[in-house]
Design an enzyme around this catalytic site. Structure first.
Site, mmCIF file in Angstrom:
data_model
loop_
_atom_site.group_PDB
_atom_site.id
_atom_site.type_symbol
_atom_site.label_atom_id
_atom_site.label_comp_id
_atom_site.label_asym_id
_atom_site.label_seq_id
_atom_site.Cartn_x
_atom_site.Cartn_y
_atom_site.Cartn_z
ATOM 1 N N ASP A 31 107.874 34.732 11.114
ATOM 2 C CA ASP A 31 107.173 34.548 9.841
ATOM 3 C C ASP A 31 108.107 33.805 8.876
ATOM 4 O O ASP A 31 109.259 34.195 8.702
ATOM 5 C CB ASP A 31 106.818 35.941 9.302
ATOM 6 C CG ASP A 31 105.846 35.899 8.137
ATOM 7 O OD1 ASP A 31 105.103 34.905 8.028
ATOM 8 O OD2 ASP A 31 105.823 36.865 7.360
ATOM 9 N N HIS A 32 107.622 32.745 8.276
ATOM 10 C CA HIS A 32 108.388 31.973 7.286
ATOM 11 C C HIS A 32 109.758 31.507 7.772
ATOM 12 O O HIS A 32 110.784 31.766 7.132
ATOM 13 C CB HIS A 32 108.551 32.762 5.983
ATOM 14 C CG HIS A 32 107.279 32.881 5.218
ATOM 15 N ND1 HIS A 32 106.703 31.823 4.554
ATOM 16 C CD2 HIS A 32 106.436 33.924 5.044
ATOM 17 C CE1 HIS A 32 105.582 32.214 3.997
ATOM 18 N NE2 HIS A 32 105.371 33.482 4.289
ATOM 19 N N HIS B 43 101.789 36.699 -2.207
ATOM 20 C CA HIS B 43 102.804 37.540 -1.565
ATOM 21 C C HIS B 43 103.173 38.736 -2.445
ATOM 22 O O HIS B 43 103.051 38.667 -3.664
ATOM 23 C CB HIS B 43 104.065 36.728 -1.278
ATOM 24 C CG HIS B 43 103.922 35.797 -0.103
ATOM 25 N ND1 HIS B 43 104.228 34.475 -0.170
ATOM 26 C CD2 HIS B 43 103.492 36.009 1.160
ATOM 27 C CE1 HIS B 43 104.000 33.910 1.000
ATOM 28 N NE2 HIS B 43 103.551 34.814 1.829
ATOM 29 N N LYS C 120 99.595 41.858 -6.835
ATOM 30 C CA LYS C 120 98.718 40.699 -6.788
ATOM 31 C C LYS C 120 97.761 40.653 -7.982
ATOM 32 O O LYS C 120 97.016 39.701 -8.168
ATOM 33 C CB LYS C 120 97.924 40.700 -5.482
ATOM 34 C CG LYS C 120 98.819 40.750 -4.226
ATOM 35 C CD LYS C 120 97.993 40.766 -2.966
ATOM 36 C CE LYS C 120 98.731 41.306 -1.751
ATOM 37 N NZ LYS C 120 99.890 40.551 -1.308
ATOM 38 N N GLY D 193 100.006 36.754 2.568
ATOM 39 C CA GLY D 193 99.953 37.545 1.340
ATOM 40 C C GLY D 193 98.664 38.332 1.211
ATOM 41 O O GLY D 193 98.036 38.367 0.161
ATOM 42 N N ARG E 87 104.749 48.768 4.619
ATOM 43 C CA ARG E 87 105.885 49.252 3.835
ATOM 44 C C ARG E 87 105.505 50.492 3.038
ATOM 45 O O ARG E 87 106.258 51.462 2.956
ATOM 46 C CB ARG E 87 106.351 48.171 2.858
ATOM 47 C CG ARG E 87 106.911 46.933 3.518
ATOM 48 C CD ARG E 87 107.385 45.947 2.461
ATOM 49 N NE ARG E 87 107.886 44.726 3.059
ATOM 50 C CZ ARG E 87 108.617 43.818 2.414
ATOM 51 N NH1 ARG E 87 108.904 44.017 1.141
ATOM 52 N NH2 ARG E 87 109.034 42.733 3.013
HETATM 53 ZN ZN LIG Z 1 103.758 34.619 3.936
#
Ligand SMILES: [Zn+2]
Length: 385
Positions: free
Chosen positions: A98-99, A194, A198, A229, A277
């Site tokens: 990821d990323h 992300h 939000k 996100g 999380r």
């Molecule tokens: Zn992302």
């Protein structure tokens, strides 16, 4: 079975009109729990390690300063563990970076056994993003590894990915980007964000995936669209954390109906990290409340102290360095750490299981073509991709 690339998993999702959750993991036991809950629902699996998560799993507690060496070590740790779990699993499993920010991170992930990579050039000017992404596609496709690119900028903060404002993806630019880079999947900006904050009542611009999907169809190009996100931030988790000594304020996710409505518009991969999380953080706090004697445990006690010192923190990576061998290799030295691992695993299963059901990937495992990296590389070569 061996790990599969991302492409066949998303091909099935596109063909059958459902979305596949893609879930971030930061420790070996999280990967194990995520795979187990997918097995229970007979769903294909996409596990993601973020670039900095690889540094964390490589033994770097201050992962934001992780070096390429840390990332290589972490990718190898999680890669070896996930490969082992996947081989014994009846459902297809993808391990996706990821990323990734540069070719170095991508190479570290692929060397560690990742079967899919994201290259995020979204902060670069369009032409440079295209160039970097194409370079990664050439490297990855030669090895049968799938590639996800990104066009448009998401607001919010997640690891080292951060921006104050978002720029929605331009559908016409997206078509050019996909055609020229030959990515298998494209992350778009259409209103998701992300991080855990939000804002209340986010509305997604579903016209954007709809337009891209329609143009791809006309151009005869295949590509899956990805929603980053996209955590839903269940409010009961936030409330429970706060009832257990936490202090999490202003945490709101993407409303589930908004996400579900985006799936028929062409979104086939939905990335979720924060929900996991939160569930893990709640469980860790709850564990020390239910078993106060663990606060004095030599092995697990330091986790209690970190939780107490960081009431606003919901990233389990802040709490887990005291049990690093467990994070990196899945080692469980004693019963106290076993209790911590059980709490982490239950949290992962709660958050991931909910989303597997919501996104509609239950029972879809048989739809995925079981194709290995070598066969995939041969197909890319034949098609000139
Ligand atoms: Zn992302």
């Amino acid at each position: 079975m061996p790990l599969v690339p991302l492409k066949p998993v998303l091909d099935a999702a596109r063909a059958h009109g459902y979305a596949q959750g893609a879930f971030n993991v930061n420790a070996v036991c999280q990967a194990k729990a995520a795979i187990e809950v997918h097995e229970m629902f007979r769903s294909p699996v996409i596990l993601q390690g973020a670039d900095l998560a690889n540094a964390f799993m490589g033994g770097r507690a201050d992962f934001a300063n992780g070096t390429v060496e840390d990332k290589i070590r972490g990718a190898k740790n999680i890669g070896a563990a996930v490969r082992r779990f996947a081989e014994e699993s009846p459902v297809p499993v993808v391990l996706h970076l990821d990323h990734g920010h540069d070719l170095e991170s991508v190479k570290a992930a692929i060397d560690g056994g990742y079967t899919s990579v994201m290259i995020d050039g979204s902060s670069l000017p369009f032409e440079e993003n295209k160039e970097l992404t194409r370079e990664v596609v050439l490297y990855a496709h030669a090895r049968g590894v799938s590639v996800e690119g990104e066009l448009g900028v998401l607001a919010g903060v997640e690891d080292d990915v951060s921006s104050l404002t978002s720029t929605y993806t331009d559908p016409l630019a997206a078509i050019e980007f996909i055609r020229d880079t030959k990515v298998d999947a494209l992350a778009i900006s259409y209103g998701t964000m992300h991080g855990p904050s939000k804002g209340k009542g986010v509305k997604l611009r579903r016209e954007i995936p709809t337009a891209i999907r329609e143009c791809l169809l006309h151009a005869g190009i295949e590509c899956a669209l990805v929603s980053h996100g996209s955590s839903t931030v269940p409010q009961y988790l936030v409330e429970e954390i706060n009832g257990l000594g936490g202090d999490v304020q202003g945490a709101y996710g993407i409303p589930m109906p908004e996400l579900l409505a985006a799936i028929p518009c062409g979104i086939n991969k939905i990335n979720v990290d924060t929900d996991i999380r939160l569930a893990v953080t709640r469980n860790l706090r709850e564990l020390f409340k239910l078993r106060p004697e663990l606060a004095d445990s030599k092995s697990a006690g330091p986790i209690h102290d970190l939780l107490a010192a960081n009431p606003a923190q919901v990233d389990p990576r802040a709490f887990l360095p005291p049990i690093y061998p467990t994070v990196m290799y899945g080692e469980v030295p004693d019963e106290d750490v076993a209790a911590v691992v059980a709490a982490i695993e239950a949290g992962v299963k709660e958050a991931v299981g909910t989303l597997v059901v919501e996104f509609g990937s239950v029972g879809r495992s048989p739809l995925v073509e079981r194709v290995g990296l070598d066969e995939m590389a041969a197909r890319y070569a034949k098609a000139g991709l």
